[in-house]
Design an enzyme around this catalytic site. Structure first.
Site, PDB file in Angstrom:
ATOM      1  N   LYS A  12       0.819  -1.222   0.000  1.00 34.62           N
ATOM      2  CA  LYS A  12       0.000   0.000   0.000  1.00 34.62           C
ATOM      3  C   LYS A  12       0.858   1.280   0.000  1.00 34.62           C
ATOM      4  O   LYS A  12       2.070   1.221   0.281  1.00 34.62           O
ATOM      5  CB  LYS A  12      -0.917  -0.033   1.224  1.00 34.62           C
ATOM      6  CG  LYS A  12      -1.983  -1.149   1.179  1.00 34.62           C
ATOM      7  CD  LYS A  12      -2.920  -1.021   2.379  1.00 34.62           C
ATOM      8  CE  LYS A  12      -4.026  -2.041   2.360  1.00 34.62           C
ATOM      9  NZ  LYS A  12      -4.945  -1.892   3.528  1.00 34.62           N
ATOM     10  N   TYR A  52     -12.599  -1.959  -3.743  1.00 30.54           N
ATOM     11  CA  TYR A  52     -13.056  -2.137  -2.350  1.00 30.54           C
ATOM     12  C   TYR A  52     -14.582  -2.146  -2.237  1.00 30.54           C
ATOM     13  O   TYR A  52     -15.108  -1.878  -1.159  1.00 30.54           O
ATOM     14  CB  TYR A  52     -12.482  -1.032  -1.466  1.00 30.54           C
ATOM     15  CG  TYR A  52     -11.105  -1.314  -0.902  1.00 30.54           C
ATOM     16  CD1 TYR A  52     -10.805  -2.536  -0.279  1.00 30.54           C
ATOM     17  CD2 TYR A  52     -10.103  -0.352  -0.927  1.00 30.54           C
ATOM     18  CE1 TYR A  52      -9.546  -2.781   0.270  1.00 30.54           C
ATOM     19  CE2 TYR A  52      -8.842  -0.592  -0.380  1.00 30.54           C
ATOM     20  CZ  TYR A  52      -8.577  -1.812   0.216  1.00 30.54           C
ATOM     21  OH  TYR A  52      -7.337  -2.047   0.768  1.00 30.54           O
ATOM     22  N   GLU A 129      -9.741 -10.430  -7.611  1.00 31.28           N
ATOM     23  CA  GLU A 129      -8.754  -9.356  -7.450  1.00 31.28           C
ATOM     24  C   GLU A 129      -7.594  -9.493  -8.446  1.00 31.28           C
ATOM     25  O   GLU A 129      -7.079  -8.494  -8.947  1.00 31.28           O
ATOM     26  CB  GLU A 129      -8.238  -9.352  -6.007  1.00 31.28           C
ATOM     27  CG  GLU A 129      -9.343  -8.955  -5.021  1.00 31.28           C
ATOM     28  CD  GLU A 129      -8.908  -8.990  -3.556  1.00 31.28           C
ATOM     29  OE1 GLU A 129      -7.750  -9.350  -3.268  1.00 31.28           O
ATOM     30  OE2 GLU A 129      -9.740  -8.623  -2.700  1.00 31.28           O
TER      31      GLU A 129
HETATM   32  P1  GDP Z   1      -7.841  -6.840   5.828  1.00 36.37           P
HETATM   33  O1  GDP Z   1      -8.436  -7.966   5.011  1.00 36.37           O
HETATM   34  O2  GDP Z   1      -7.037  -7.305   6.998  1.00 36.37           O
HETATM   35  O3  GDP Z   1      -7.085  -5.848   4.973  1.00 36.37           O
HETATM   36  O4  GDP Z   1      -9.068  -6.046   6.481  1.00 36.37           O
HETATM   37  P2  GDP Z   1     -10.540  -5.705   5.973  1.00 36.37           P
HETATM   38  O5  GDP Z   1     -10.859  -6.433   4.693  1.00 36.37           O
HETATM   39  O6  GDP Z   1     -11.453  -5.874   7.123  1.00 36.37           O
HETATM   40  O7  GDP Z   1     -10.469  -4.137   5.660  1.00 36.37           O
HETATM   41  C1  GDP Z   1      -9.874  -3.655   4.476  1.00 36.37           C
HETATM   42  C2  GDP Z   1      -8.989  -2.487   4.809  1.00 36.37           C
HETATM   43  O8  GDP Z   1      -9.793  -1.438   5.323  1.00 36.37           O
HETATM   44  C3  GDP Z   1      -7.966  -2.738   5.917  1.00 36.37           C
HETATM   45  O9  GDP Z   1      -6.768  -3.307   5.467  1.00 36.37           O
HETATM   46  C4  GDP Z   1      -7.730  -1.350   6.462  1.00 36.37           C
HETATM   47  O10 GDP Z   1      -6.771  -0.661   5.674  1.00 36.37           O
HETATM   48  C5  GDP Z   1      -9.073  -0.686   6.294  1.00 36.37           C
HETATM   49  N1  GDP Z   1      -9.838  -0.707   7.558  1.00 36.37           N
HETATM   50  C6  GDP Z   1     -10.386  -1.768   8.178  1.00 36.37           C
HETATM   51  N2  GDP Z   1     -11.019  -1.401   9.312  1.00 36.37           N
HETATM   52  C7  GDP Z   1     -10.868  -0.046   9.402  1.00 36.37           C
HETATM   53  C8  GDP Z   1     -11.310   0.936  10.331  1.00 36.37           C
HETATM   54  O11 GDP Z   1     -11.969   0.637  11.334  1.00 36.37           O
HETATM   55  N3  GDP Z   1     -10.952   2.227  10.069  1.00 36.37           N
HETATM   56  C9  GDP Z   1     -10.216   2.572   8.952  1.00 36.37           C
HETATM   57  N4  GDP Z   1      -9.899   3.836   8.756  1.00 36.37           N
HETATM   58  N5  GDP Z   1      -9.791   1.673   8.059  1.00 36.37           N
HETATM   59  C10 GDP Z   1     -10.102   0.385   8.278  1.00 36.37           C
END
Ligand code: GDP
Length: 136
Positions: A12, A52, A129
């Site tokens: 990222k 996303y 993806e």
């Molecule tokens: P990952 O699969 O571990 O990347 O997590 P997720 O699929 O749940 O979320 C996608 C991305 O969204 C994460 O990698 C974070 O960059 C972002 N994200 C997730 N939860 C939060 C949150 O509560 N606040 C913010 N600002 N970003 C979040």
């Protein structure tokens, strides 16, 4: 059962900006991943929104898409036995504060949003993806 899988990894903007892509790629390779394809690109906000889309109802969706499109990223097609799970394990928890020792997010992540890497969370999403960035 173990099987060869392919997954998508994104380094990222926070990590590319700090020139950490070389070190992160080394972590993948030393953990048995082969980098099949890779490219450094910058996507625009509408592409980030498409990527996303599963998160579109989340309160952080707008911030997330602005962030992913804020600077260059490195996208990689990775291959390994059980690549999906192995990549999730090597990345560590979403919030770097909760990530285990030795994981990429523990080592390099700055915050829950600037957590340095993305990795597909299922075989189905890996295919979607990989198609998004590489047309498989
Ligand atoms: P990952 O699969 O571990 O990347 O997590 P997720 O699929 O749940 O979320 C996608 C991305 O969204 C994460 O990698 C974070 O960059 C972002 N994200 C997730 N939860 C939060 C949150 O509560 N606040 C913010 N600002 N970003 C979040």
């Amino acid at each position: 059962m173990s099987k060869i899988e392919q997954t998508l990894s994104i380094i990222k903007p926070d990590a590319v900006e700090r020139n950490l892509d070389g070190q992160i790629k080394e972590m993948f390779v030393s953990n048995g991943f082969r980098i099949i394809k890779e490219k450094k690109i910058q996507i625009d906000k509408s592409e980030a929104e498409k990527f996303y889309k599963v998160h579109e109802t989340k309160p952080f969706y707008n911030e997330l898409c602005t962030y992913l499109s804020s600077g260059p990223i490195v996208v990689m097609k990775l291959e390994r036995e059980n690549a999906i799970l192995a990549n999730r394990k090597l990345m560590g928890s979403t919030n770097p504060k909760d990530a285990e020792e030795g994981t990429i997010r523990k080592k390099f992540g700055l915050s829950i949003d600037k957590n340095s890497v993305h990795g597909s969370d299922s075989l189905e999403n890996a295919n979607i993806e990989l198609d998004f960035f590489f047309k498989i």
